[in-house]
Design an enzyme around this catalytic site. Structure first.
Site, short mmCIF file in Angstrom:
data_model
loop_
_atom_site.label_atom_id
_atom_site.label_comp_id
_atom_site.label_asym_id
_atom_site.label_seq_id
_atom_site.Cartn_x
_atom_site.Cartn_y
_atom_site.Cartn_z
N ARG A 14 0.81 -1.22 0.00
CA ARG A 14 0.00 0.00 0.00
C ARG A 14 0.85 1.27 0.00
O ARG A 14 0.34 2.36 -0.20
CB ARG A 14 -0.96 -0.02 1.21
CG ARG A 14 -2.10 -1.04 1.04
CD ARG A 14 -2.78 -1.38 2.36
NE ARG A 14 -2.02 -2.38 3.11
CZ ARG A 14 -2.39 -2.86 4.30
NH1 ARG A 14 -3.50 -2.41 4.86
NH2 ARG A 14 -1.66 -3.76 4.93
N TYR A 343 31.32 28.16 0.02
CA TYR A 343 31.35 26.72 0.31
C TYR A 343 32.62 26.39 1.08
O TYR A 343 33.74 26.61 0.59
CB TYR A 343 31.31 25.89 -0.99
CG TYR A 343 31.53 24.42 -0.70
CD1 TYR A 343 30.62 23.72 0.10
CD2 TYR A 343 32.67 23.75 -1.15
CE1 TYR A 343 30.84 22.39 0.42
CE2 TYR A 343 32.89 22.41 -0.82
CZ TYR A 343 31.97 21.75 -0.04
OH TYR A 343 32.18 20.44 0.28
C1 UD1 Z 1 -2.39 -6.23 10.92
C2 UD1 Z 1 -3.37 -7.15 11.67
C3 UD1 Z 1 -4.64 -6.39 11.99
C4 UD1 Z 1 -4.30 -5.15 12.79
C5 UD1 Z 1 -3.23 -4.30 12.11
C6 UD1 Z 1 -2.73 -3.26 13.08
C7 UD1 Z 1 -2.94 -9.45 10.91
C8 UD1 Z 1 -3.43 -10.56 10.08
N1 UD1 Z 1 -3.66 -8.32 10.86
O1 UD1 Z 1 -2.98 -5.89 9.69
O2 UD1 Z 1 -5.51 -7.21 12.75
O3 UD1 Z 1 -5.49 -4.40 13.02
O4 UD1 Z 1 -2.10 -5.09 11.71
O5 UD1 Z 1 -1.84 -2.36 12.48
O6 UD1 Z 1 -1.95 -9.60 11.60
N2 UD1 Z 1 4.56 -8.89 7.77
C9 UD1 Z 1 5.55 -9.84 7.58
N3 UD1 Z 1 5.32 -10.89 6.75
C10 UD1 Z 1 4.13 -11.06 6.12
C11 UD1 Z 1 3.12 -10.10 6.30
C12 UD1 Z 1 3.37 -9.03 7.14
O7 UD1 Z 1 6.64 -9.72 8.15
O8 UD1 Z 1 3.99 -12.07 5.40
C13 UD1 Z 1 4.83 -7.75 8.66
C14 UD1 Z 1 4.78 -6.42 7.94
O9 UD1 Z 1 6.08 -6.01 7.54
C15 UD1 Z 1 4.23 -5.46 8.99
C16 UD1 Z 1 3.46 -6.37 9.95
O10 UD1 Z 1 3.83 -7.70 9.65
O11 UD1 Z 1 5.26 -4.82 9.71
C17 UD1 Z 1 1.96 -6.21 9.79
O12 UD1 Z 1 1.56 -6.54 8.46
P1 UD1 Z 1 0.52 -5.68 7.66
O13 UD1 Z 1 0.41 -6.23 6.28
O14 UD1 Z 1 0.80 -4.24 7.80
O15 UD1 Z 1 -0.84 -6.04 8.44
P2 UD1 Z 1 -2.15 -5.16 8.50
O16 UD1 Z 1 -2.92 -5.38 7.28
O17 UD1 Z 1 -1.81 -3.78 8.88
MG MG Z 2 -0.02 -2.77 9.01
#
Ligand code: UD1
Ligand code: MG
Length: 439
Positions: A14, A343
């Site tokens: 995003r 500079y």
């Molecule tokens: C997540 C939560 C959601 C919460 C929100 C809060 C889950 C399924 N959902 O959603 O309930 O309300 O955060 O901010 O956990 N990441 C990895 N590997 C992956 C996917 C993600 O390391 O395969 C890491 C990302 O780098 C990030 C974090 O996990 O730092 C959260 O992932 P993100 O995709 O931002 O989750 P949200 O959709 O925000």
């Molecule tokens: Mg997130």
């Protein structure tokens, strides 16, 4: 002390960026550095989960351990990658999200402490706009039953104001046990970390939510959310600068970094940017539209308007740096002045010396950088080029327009420019169509 796993492998789709999300700059450093600093105060072991091609994230995580998530199959899958590194860990493990940079130490302490009342604890919040956060489903007693992701939620569930902030904590063995049992049977086809709640509850264990301030717990998924987090930090830092005794004439126009230090009685005019690593001592004046990074401005100095101080600059006590002056890796001694269009790079300028308008240190020969050393009480005339390496001694004078290629001894006068020639009447002759020697 518990251990922490920080999830940082996500691509941050995003954000629409080639840069991993957690490396996007916030308050003058990568987003992830904020959480790492806070976590380092609370956890005795930290594992950062990174993805393929994210060596920069691993470098930032050092000296903490790094686990690689080869395929990005969701937050639950990412957390699982830390299991081998924390195998047999005797205490609690907290899972934190790298895109939650503003979580405060106090909030994390409350999360850890809440473990005395429940086997699984998680961070929750009630943002004004719950947007697409996961929703926390509770029972009459307020115990958490499960978390439902926005994509999978019914209209009724989406109406729940309590949101999952990201961040949960449980005993290591239990937590990794639940993670191993996660299944990707949901709308996203991912292994959701949030599903561990339902697994814990199914085992008859208690799960509680610890609520924290929404502005602190907001996740950063888009550029707009990044900008909102930056704005929040800037508001905090402006407030802290004012409380610390600095005058900001137009606070909203002054931009700070996480480590900016302003002493009492510093005055900052409008539109000033403090990049990382700046310290300004008391009574200094930073005039409008100046840009500073990696520098020290000593007591009573005046910088700007329109000055640029780059890393390695020290502006001495009472020294003046004026408009359109750029300084890099250089020290200006006490009371020295470089007031216009100059500079100074890889240089040292002694106390009380005056650097005339348009002076340039020619510090780069196309291959290497060289130093210019100017002593105390020296006078460098306007439009001088100092071809480094070169030294100008104490009390020496350099005539305006000189190109200085050899050292100038103390108290000497150096003139290094074409001698002026006067040709009487030549101007008038040229106007009449005669010689055109003047060009
Ligand atoms: C997540 C939560 C959601 C919460 C929100 C809060 C889950 C399924 N959902 O959603 O309930 O309300 O955060 O901010 O956990 N990441 C990895 N590997 C992956 C996917 C993600 O390391 O395969 C890491 C990302 O780098 C990030 C974090 O996990 O730092 C959260 O992932 P993100 O995709 O931002 O989750 P949200 O959709 O925000
Ligand atoms: Mg997130």
């Amino acid at each position: 002390m518990p251990a922490a796993v920080i999830l940082a492998a996500g691509l941050g789709t995003r954000m629409r960026s080639a840069l991993p999300k957690v490396l996007h700059p916030l308050g003058g450093r990568p987003m992830l550095a904020h959480l790492l600093e806070t976590a380092a105060r609370l956890f005795d072991r930290i594992v950062v989960v990174t993805g393929p091609g994210m060596e920069e994230v691993a470098r930032l995580a050092a000296p903490h351990a790094v686990a690689l998530q080869q395929d990005r199959l969701g937050t639950g899958h990412a957390a699982r990658m830390a299991a081998p590194l924390l195998a047999g860990y005797p205490g609690d493990v907290a899972i934190l999200y790298g895109d939650n940079p503003l979580i405060g130490e106090e909030t994390l302490r409350r999360l850890i402490a809440a473990r005395s009342a429940a086997e699984l604890v998680l961070l929750a919040m009630r943002p004004a706009d719950p947007g697409r956060y996961g929703r926390v489903v509770t029972d009459e007693a307020g115990d958490v039953r499960r978390i439902v992701e926005w994509r999978d939620a019914t209209e009724e569930e989406r109406a729940i104001p309590l949101c999952n902030a990201g961040g949960l904590c449980a005993a290591a063995d239990r937590l990794f046990g639940w993670l191993a049992r996660l299944r990707p049977d949901n709308a996203a086809g991912e292994y959701y970390l949030t599903d561990v709640v339902a697994l814990a509850v199914a085992e008859g264990l208690r799960c509680r939510a610890v609520e924290g301030p929404a502005e602190e717990l907001a996740g950063i998924n888009s550029r707009a959310e990044l900008a909102a987090a930056e704005a929040l930090l800037q508001r905090r830092w402006r407030q802290a600068a004012l409380e610390g005794g600095a005058t900001l004439i137009a606070p909203d126009t002054v931009h700070f970094s996480h480590d900016t230090q302003l002493a009492p009685d510093v005055l900052v005019e409008p539109h000033v940017v403090f990049g990382p690593g700046v310290r300004v001592e008391s009574g200094a004046l930073i005039r409008a539209f100046s840009h500073l990074e990696g520098c020290v401005v000593r007591a009573g100095a005046i910088v700007g308007p329109f000055a640029r101080l780059r890393p390695g600059t020290v502006v001495g006590e009472g020294a003046h740096v004026g408009n359109f002056v750029e300084i890099k890796a250089a020290t200006l001694g006490p009371g020295a002045k470089a007031n216009h269009l100059t500079y100074l790079g890889d240089a040292s300028i002694g106390a009380g010396s005056n650097i005339g308008a348009g002076t340039i240190t020619c510090n780069y020969d196309g291959q290497a950088k060289h130093r210019t050393e100017i002593g105390a009480q020296a006078f460098i005339g306007s439009n001088t080029a100092l071809v480094a390496p070169v030294r100008v001694g104490d009390g020496a004078l350099v005539a305006a327009g000189s190109t200085i290629t050899e050292d100038v001894p103390a108290d000497a006068l150096a003139i290094a420019r074409g001698r002026q020639v006067i040709k009487p009447g030549r101007g008038a002759r040229q106007r009449k169509g005669g010689a055109t020697e003047a060009g």
